[in-house]
Design a protein around this motif. Sequence first.
Motif: not given
Length: 335
Positions: A241-246, A286-292, A294-302
């Motif tokens: 949640p913190l990664v998505m909030e950021e 169970i997942a968190a998105y982030t992007h810089d 740009g349009a591509h996405l990074h999705v963290f999960t375990l």
Amino acid sequence: MTRGPTLEATYEAPPNIALVKYWGVRDRARAIPYNSSVSVTLDRLRSRTTVRFDPEISTDRVELNGATATGGPRESVVRFLDRVRELAHVTYGAEVRSENNFPTASGLASSASGFAALAGAATAALGLRLSGRELSRLARFGSGSAARSVFGGFVEWRAGVKPDGSDCYARPLYGPDHWPSLVDLVLIVKGAPVKQVRSEEAMQASVATSPVYARRLAELPGRIRKIRTAIGERDARRLFPLVMEECDSFREVCETTRPSLDYLTTTSRAILAEVRSVNREAGRPIAAYTHDAGAHLHVFTLGRDVTKVRRRLGRLPGIERTAVLHPGPGGRQVR
Ligand code: PMV
């Protein structure tokens, strides 16, 4: 005619993805950011850069991914070499060859890996034996995020408090083996627009015009502290949640910049929505998105949730490719 000495070294450095974004420069001449940032260094992907200094070269030659660099990209490399030459008290010209083992349009900024590799290769070629900290301090002059690519694993780049920038460098928080089950799904979206404004200028526009920039800055120390703790405890429930909030805070700053900075496509936004609904349905993050920028996405999960998350995201139209990455080691000299 006798040839002068040739001084050559090769250095490899990885890209990184920011969990807490660097966005805004306080002191341009000293490359000091407004805020500290936190990132994960990624495995498998590398920029590999060879620098050869030669007193007989009068004009620097720069080759990026097999093509001769000109204009802005060449200029930024030459400016960086000037800084290294000054450190070593030499005036030799240089030949620079840099290759990425990942496509430039892969959704991963090659400026971080590229400048970390250039810093490593150029200083080694001139016999400057820099510590990781010194290398990080230098690499930030090429590209801010490059300060973090010197190190592997989980990295914090501290903005520092000294006006001369001497305490402005990255340090490893935890090594690449700290959290091996953490996965970064890099989702390459189709039709991502070519960047209109360089990040360097875009972030300064945000500093000058976004009405929420100051509030974001005030929130960051607390968020960084919580993110550091969650990483330390390998606590995805707290971290995600913190990664998505950021990421949302970074995007809000971009969107409220004048003129507005809108990096996402319809597909990028669909990925954000899908991650939120996956989490809602799982009853926990169970997942968190982030992007810089740009349009591509990074999705963290375990590791245990990768299949489920990939299946859900795989249903979305407009995703070209997905790379499965993990925390990886930092830069190193290879020759
Ligand atoms: O390092 P630069 O100048 O390319 O800027 C990086 C900016 C972001 O990627 C958006 C954030 C970050 O910290 O990597």
